[in-house]
Scaffold this active site. Structure first.
Site, PDB file in Angstrom:
ATOM      1  N   ASP A 228       3.808 -64.892  32.198  1.00 55.02           N
ATOM      2  CA  ASP A 228       5.060 -64.164  32.039  1.00 55.02           C
ATOM      3  C   ASP A 228       5.415 -64.111  30.559  1.00 55.02           C
ATOM      4  O   ASP A 228       5.284 -65.120  29.848  1.00 55.02           O
ATOM      5  CB  ASP A 228       6.192 -64.854  32.812  1.00 55.02           C
ATOM      6  CG  ASP A 228       7.160 -63.856  33.420  1.00 55.02           C
ATOM      7  OD1 ASP A 228       7.194 -62.712  32.950  1.00 55.02           O
ATOM      8  OD2 ASP A 228       7.879 -64.228  34.367  1.00 55.02           O
TER       9      ASP A 228
ATOM     10  N   HIS B 270       7.762 -56.910  25.164  1.00 47.66           N
ATOM     11  CA  HIS B 270       8.467 -57.774  26.108  1.00 47.66           C
ATOM     12  C   HIS B 270       7.533 -58.460  27.097  1.00 47.66           C
ATOM     13  O   HIS B 270       8.006 -59.199  27.968  1.00 47.66           O
ATOM     14  CB  HIS B 270       9.524 -56.966  26.870  1.00 47.66           C
ATOM     15  CG  HIS B 270      10.657 -56.506  26.010  1.00 47.66           C
ATOM     16  ND1 HIS B 270      11.836 -57.207  25.869  1.00 47.66           N
ATOM     17  CD2 HIS B 270      10.782 -55.411  25.219  1.00 47.66           C
ATOM     18  CE1 HIS B 270      12.642 -56.569  25.050  1.00 47.66           C
ATOM     19  NE2 HIS B 270      12.032 -55.471  24.634  1.00 47.66           N
TER      20      HIS B 270
END
Length: 735
Positions: free
Chosen positions: A374, A167
């Site tokens: 990110d 993730h």
């Protein structure tokens, strides 16, 4: 009955212990939402840490929590001590992996104690899972805290379907290579059948690291392993679109959210939502907004930045320092540009409910989300979904994973304050009809590729990946009892053993000279030769003089140079050439090889009596593919009308006479006598001629992966050594 097992560092249920009771609260995060429909199935299980330290619980409380989580929530709690939480989670996960994978390598710490804790906790997860794993189960492991777990499961349960999803970003090779335990992490991940990332950039970075560090190539994102094939692909995570697009109940809003809504009537609002973390680029965002106010004074008293920062790792000095920096920057901007009636930056250091956040989203003209790095950033998607009037606009960092999906937004470089300032102006000034047109496209995409679609697609891909596994030869079982082959070996009276050398008896080395036999190997071969029922043959592509120097003192046969030279045991025995060949071609070929060696750093030429080998094991992986193919094409064009050919082995191209191969060499022994047990072992394409030449009732073993004519496989040189030890042990027991 098969089931799905989800594994993550944290359970979708958080346990808190107060003075009077134990409380359970469900997570409403994206992962829990996406997997909800699967997890609610009666045959599913979710394993993870429940959020409370084991030290804070007595035995009765631990058992009570375990029973409640399993019975009411289908969850398997894995309890961690405070020391494990500190060293494994706060230590290795957050002080090593998190900064490095987000390109903050200057913040990464490398400590053996935290690495040991990471390994131990991954093992603890496996130990807790093991009793729960059944035949045909599907196991989906999540995120960077458990990157060793796939291989742990694979070793014990080789036929289990294992998926892994990261993730966070996977960094480029130049960053990843800084990690001390880089190979162990990659090997751990490659235990999975399917590895998922948010973007194809991360896929590319992962494949590059696997190729450069482990020497494993991929074919259409598929990597062949010892027991299975690993598929690598991108699965951008979605959100619960319907939840964010649904009407919000105003009575559920906090007073701060209601006050915010009321204030939006007088100014245009920019919203920024993050947790406190250095990867989010919050100070840079404030500086960029300050530059926006300096460059475009016409927006003074007409726009406001609402900075929502959720507390994270409170009490950790680096994070407390970051909070102070943010507060100082906010004060600086407000002090310089604020007026009695206008404060340009509103700073909220607190956590809001989802309803409050949706209210903030729907009443903000622009979302400013500019992380320095990110993995995905779901806030950007949540904002778009919440703006059901299609009139919001995002200013999004190009280094966020979401940028690859939300191209209709205003994409900026998070390090360029001027570009961010210009992006804010573009978003604020954009006509409604253009915003509506862009947002309608985004809504269609987000509503279709929502978080449930993401989970469905990953699990379907995992199912297809395991169904499409290339059928492989059975693996010799060396863990319990004797294999059928070993039983036949024990009962036989006249045995013939063909053993390849490099990649079979010894591992590959940077240069050919470094692969000389160690003492263990010589003892094993001597043990085999000591049994009068055994005829042991080393069959190799190596030069005869090297093999004589290394193994000539043992009572074995040697077939060298891919079958060209044959030597029987005994110091007085001479080498016999099996085919009459010449070297008239060598000068021409050597000139070509030298030219490519000069152009290809790390490559080298090995000159044998009647062949030339070009080794490229030490070459740059990204460069060697093109150079190797160029050289191969050049060699084939020259040798096309000659009796010599190009043989491609493991990181080597060899030019030799086409009439010579290991099958030809094996016939020298196969034609003379009858044997009741024949074994042939090798690791690459040069050994396929040997396998094909053996009688049908022979045993042939391929070391490693790849297509083969062999009827069995072993994983590695280590397993081959183990097999030899078992055969030698049988010899001694039968004497």
């Amino acid at each position: 009955m098969s089931k799905i097992i989800f594994v993550s560092n944290r359970l979708p249920v958080t346990v808190k212990k107060s003075e009077t009771e134990i409380e359970y609260s469900k997570s409403i995060g994206g992962l829990a939402t996406g997997l909800k429909s699967y997890h609610e199935q009666s045959d599913s299980l979710w394993a993870g840490w429940p959020g409370v330290a084991k030290d804070d619980l007595n035995e009765e409380e631990t058992q009570t929590i375990s029973n409640e989580l399993q019975e009411s929530y289908n969850c398997l709690p894995i309890f961690l001590s405070e020391q494990e939480i500190e060293q494994y989670y706060h230590g290795f996960c957050n002080e090593t992996i998190w900064p490095l994978f987000h390109y903050f390598n200057d913040k990464a710490e490398y400590t053996t104690d935290t690495w040991d804790a990471y390994k131990n906790v991954n093992q603890k997860f496996f130990d807790a899972l093991e009793p729960e794993i059944g035949p045909n189960d599907t196991i989906w492991i999540h995120d960077y805290q458990l990157m060793l777990l796939p291989q742990m499961i694979r070793e014990k349960y080789p036929d289990t379907q294992i998926g892994f999803f990261l993730h966070i970003p996977f960094p480029s090779f130049e960053i990843y290579r800084l990690l001390i335990w880089r190979e162990e992490i990659l090997q751990g991940l490659l235990g999975a059948n399917l590895i998922g990332f948010h973007t194809y950039d991360y896929v590319r970075h992962f494949l590059s690291s696997v190729r450069r560090l482990l020497g494993k190539e991929h074919n259409l994102y598929k990597i062949n392993g010892e027991t299975h094939t690993t598929q690598v692909d991108a699965f951008p995570m979605g959100i619960d679109y319907d939840y964010f697009a649904a009407p919000t109940q105003s009575q559920n809003l906090s007073s701060e959210a209601q006050e915010f809504i009321e204030s939006t009537k007088s100014v245009q609002n920019i919203i920024s939502v993050d947790r406190l973390d250095y990867t989010k680029g919050i100070p840079d965002r404030i500086k960029a907004f300050k530059q926006f106010l300096a460059q475009y004074p016409e927006y003074h008293e007409k726009v406001r930045l609402n900075l929502i920062v959720a507390p994270s790792r409170v009490g950790v000095e680096a994070y407390d320092s970051l909070k102070r920096e943010i507060e100082e920057l906010v004060s600086e901007v407000n002090g310089k540009y604020g007026t009695l009636s206008w404060m340009p930056v509103w700073f909220f250091f607190r956590t809001f409910t989802q309803d409050d956040l949706i209210a903030f989203y729907r009443n903000s003209d622009v979302l400013l989300v500019t992380p320095l790095r990110d993995g995905m950033n779901l806030v950007a998607k949540e904002y778009i979904a919440s703006r059901t009037d299609y009139k919001g606009m995002i200013v999004l960092s190009e280094t966020a994973g979401a940028a690859s999906e939300l191209g209709e937004g205003v994409i900026v470089n998070p390090n360029d304050y001027g570009e961010i300032a210009a992006g804010i102006k573009t978003a604020l000034d954009m006509p409604d009809h253009e915003k509506i047109e862009r947002n309608k496209m985004l809504h269609v995409r987000l509503s279709r590729y929502n978080v449930k679609f993401w989970a469905d697609e990953f699990l379907e891909a995992l199912k297809n990946t395991t169904e499409e596994q290339t059928p492989t030869r059975p693996l010799l079982n060396l863990k319990s009892g004797y294999s059928d082959m070993e039983k036949v070996y024990s009962d036989s009276k006249k045995r013939l053993l063909f053993l390849d050398y490099d990649g079979t008896l010894v591992g590959f080395k940077p240069t050919p000279e470094q692969a000389k036999p160690d003492e263990e190997l010589k003892q094993l071969l001597a043990g085999l030769c000591a049994d009068p029922r055994n005829t042991v043959v080393i069959i190799t592509g190596r030069d005869r003089f090297v093999m004589e120097k290394w193994l000539g003192d043992l009572d074995l046969h040697i077939i060298a140079s891919h079958g060209l030279w044959f030597r029987k045991p005994g110091a007085d025995e001479d080498w016999m050439m099996t085919v009459n060949v010449d070297n008239d071609w060598k000068d021409t070929i050597r000139h070509i090889l030298e030219k490519y060696t000069d152009r290809t750093p790390g490559s080298l030429i090995e000159e044998k009596e009647y062949s030339l080998a070009w080794h490229y094991r030490q070459c740059e992986p990204d460069m060697i593919g093109l150079k190797r193919d160029e050289l191969k094409e050049a060699l084939l064009s020259i040798t096309n009308s000659m009796t010599i050919g190009v043989l491609e082995g493991n990181k080597v191209l060899e030019v030799k006479d086409n009439r010579i191969n290991k099958g030809h060499g094996a016939h020298l022994l196969l034609r003379d006598q009858e044997y009741d047990f024949i074994l042939g072992v090798g690791d690459d394409t040069t050994d396929e001629d040997l396998f094909s030449a053996l009688p049908k009732d022979s045993y042939s073993v391929k070391i490693g992966t790849g297509n083969t004519h062999a009827n069995y496989r072993l994983k590695s040189v280590k397993d081959m050594r183990l097999l030899l030890k078992r055969l030698v042990t049988q010899n001694k027991q039968e004497v």
